[in-house]
Design an enzyme around this catalytic site. Structure first.
Site, PDB file in Angstrom:
ATOM      1  N   ASP A  80       0.832  -1.204   0.000  1.00  0.00           N
ATOM      2  CA  ASP A  80       0.000   0.000   0.000  1.00  0.00           C
ATOM      3  C   ASP A  80       0.867   1.254   0.000  1.00  0.00           C
ATOM      4  OD1 ASP A  80      -2.073   1.799   0.264  1.00  0.00           O
ATOM      5  OD2 ASP A  80      -2.266   1.523   2.429  1.00  0.00           O
ATOM      6  N   ASP A 128      -1.766   5.535  -5.421  1.00  0.00           N
ATOM      7  CA  ASP A 128      -2.039   4.704  -4.246  1.00  0.00           C
ATOM      8  C   ASP A 128      -2.390   3.280  -4.649  1.00  0.00           C
ATOM      9  OD1 ASP A 128      -2.819   3.589  -1.865  1.00  0.00           O
ATOM     10  OD2 ASP A 128      -4.585   4.848  -1.590  1.00  0.00           O
TER      11      ASP A 128
END
Length: 412
Positions: free
Chosen positions: A7, A201
């Site tokens: 992440d 992201d």
């Protein structure tokens, strides 16, 4: 052995440390001879889901990575809500963003920062996501791809790497100059694309767009699509669209393009995804229908280049030179057709010099607030003097009250 979600939109390394209905196994701290609790609690909230636990320290080595063992901060997840989901095949998350996003505060050094500091590798990592947006939750078809620590792997991409500057080092914030649907420019003010922020992201599944941008994209797709009277539920994510088995819908939809400012700020480059990446197969019905979802959603907290787009590209997070690079991924191919494209350079003369001047964030907002308060205080003092000085002989028992106030809440 735990599977970990990579992440780039958070900064804590966290693993399940207690049983949960939706995961098969977890890290048992009581059986570890190396884990040390720091005695600090930690909680992290994401766009969807959250968890709470305790901070600890442990030793890590990477089997196919740099030689050596290093000490990292690890969060033991003890409780969560909406974080572990049914059918997932991962039990933790590796936050690769900057210390500013670390919880409970930026003193908690993120995993990759520790790795760079202790193993002396270059401050750069790169990511190739192959089908992660669809198959990361499917245990029968685990997501493929590569995470390269400390460099770039040329075999994972085709053509050239194009770089865009990192605007601010918290998330990987970049500057989006414009969007196109097919060959149609949305013609929005570039600040609309960067409202609040625009980030890269990997932990976000979809391409998320500010509401005005999302509505413009849907309208443009609707006008250019060969399909008429499409259900609004498909666009807002509440309904799937289904076609007869074997009939693919991608020919009905246009390409989507995002223009990013180049490191030469007077130029830009364009990353493009084909419909195969944003019209995403989800399930089949009775073996007769194939159903798809829209891989784009509206967002109240900025533009997010998530897995829907990243699956088309090899993405380089070059923290040493404060830039993010994109190249066409070697795995973004279906049936011999490349699912992504990069083109450039283009002139950026037709857009604002700074497209990131969205809503103000701390600390600038506080500086402005305090400046306004100082000005108001000065004005009040002058008014008081004007009222009091001519009336020295009058009764001074009366009070002067100021009922005005400044809005001091953070704009977010």
């Amino acid at each position: 052995q735990l599977n970990i979600l990579v992440d780039t939109g958070s900064s804590n390394f966290a693993v399940a440390a207690a049983s949960h209905p939706f995961i098969t196994h977890y890290f048992n701290r009581a059986l570890s001879s190396t884990y040390q609790s720091t005695g600090r609690n930690v909680a992290v909230r994401y766009t969807q889901g959250n968890w709470e636990g305790e901070l600890g320290l442990d030793y890590v080595s990477i089997p196919n990575g740099p030689n050596g063992t290093f000490i990292i901060n690890i969060a033991a997840i003890l409780s969560s809500d909406g974080f572990f989901l049914p059918g997932i095949n991962w039990q933790g998350i590796l936050g690769l963003a900057y210390p500013m996003l670390a919880r409970p505060d930026s003193s908690v050094e993120p995993f990759f920062n520790s790795m760079v500091q202790q193993l002396k590798i270059p401050d750069i990592f790169s990511l190739q996501m192959c089908g992660a947006g669809l198959s990361a939750s499917d245990t029968t078809d685990p997501a493929g791809g590569s995470l390269i620590m400390g460099g770039v792997e040329p075999t994972l991409y085709r053509g050239s790497l194009w770089y865009t500057p990192i605007i601010e080092e918290w998330y990987y914030q970049v500057e989006v100059l414009k969007l196109e649907v097919g060959d149609q420019n949305l013609n929005l003010d570039c600040r609309e694309y960067n409202m609040d922020k625009a980030i890269v992201d990997s932990g976000t599944t979809l391409l998320r767009l500010p509401v005005n941008v999302f509505n413009a994209v849907v309208e443009a797709i609707t006008h250019s699509s060969l399909i008429q009277d499409f259900s609004s539920g498909f666009w807002d994510g509440t309904k799937l669209a289904c076609w007869m088995k074997g009939e693919t819908p991608w020919r009905f939809f246009p390409k989507l393009s995002i223009y990013l400012r180049a490191t030469n700020t007077s130029q830009s480059f364009r990353i493009t995804i084909l419909p195969q990446l944003y019209i995403q197969p989800i399930t089949d019905v009775d073996g007769t229908l194939d159903c798809f979802r829209f891989g784009v959603s509206s967002s109240a907290n900025g533009l997010v280049i998530g897995a829907t787009v990243m699956e088309g590209f090899y993405v380089v997070f070059d923290r040493a030179q404060h830039r993010v690079g994109f190249a066409v991924s070697s795995c973004a191919v279906s049936g011999g057709v490349a699912l992504s494209e990069i083109a450039g350079p283009f002139s950026a003369a037709d857009v604002a010099a700074n497209c990131s001047s969205g809503p103000l964030r701390e600390p600038l907002l506080w500086v402005i607030s305090y400046t306004l308060m100082a000005v108001c205080a000065l004005v009040l003092i002058i008014l008081l003097l004007l009222l009091v000085l001519p009336c020295r002989r009058r009764n001074r028992s009366g009070e002067i009250t100021d009922e005005s106030s400044l809005v001091r809440h953070r704009i977010k």
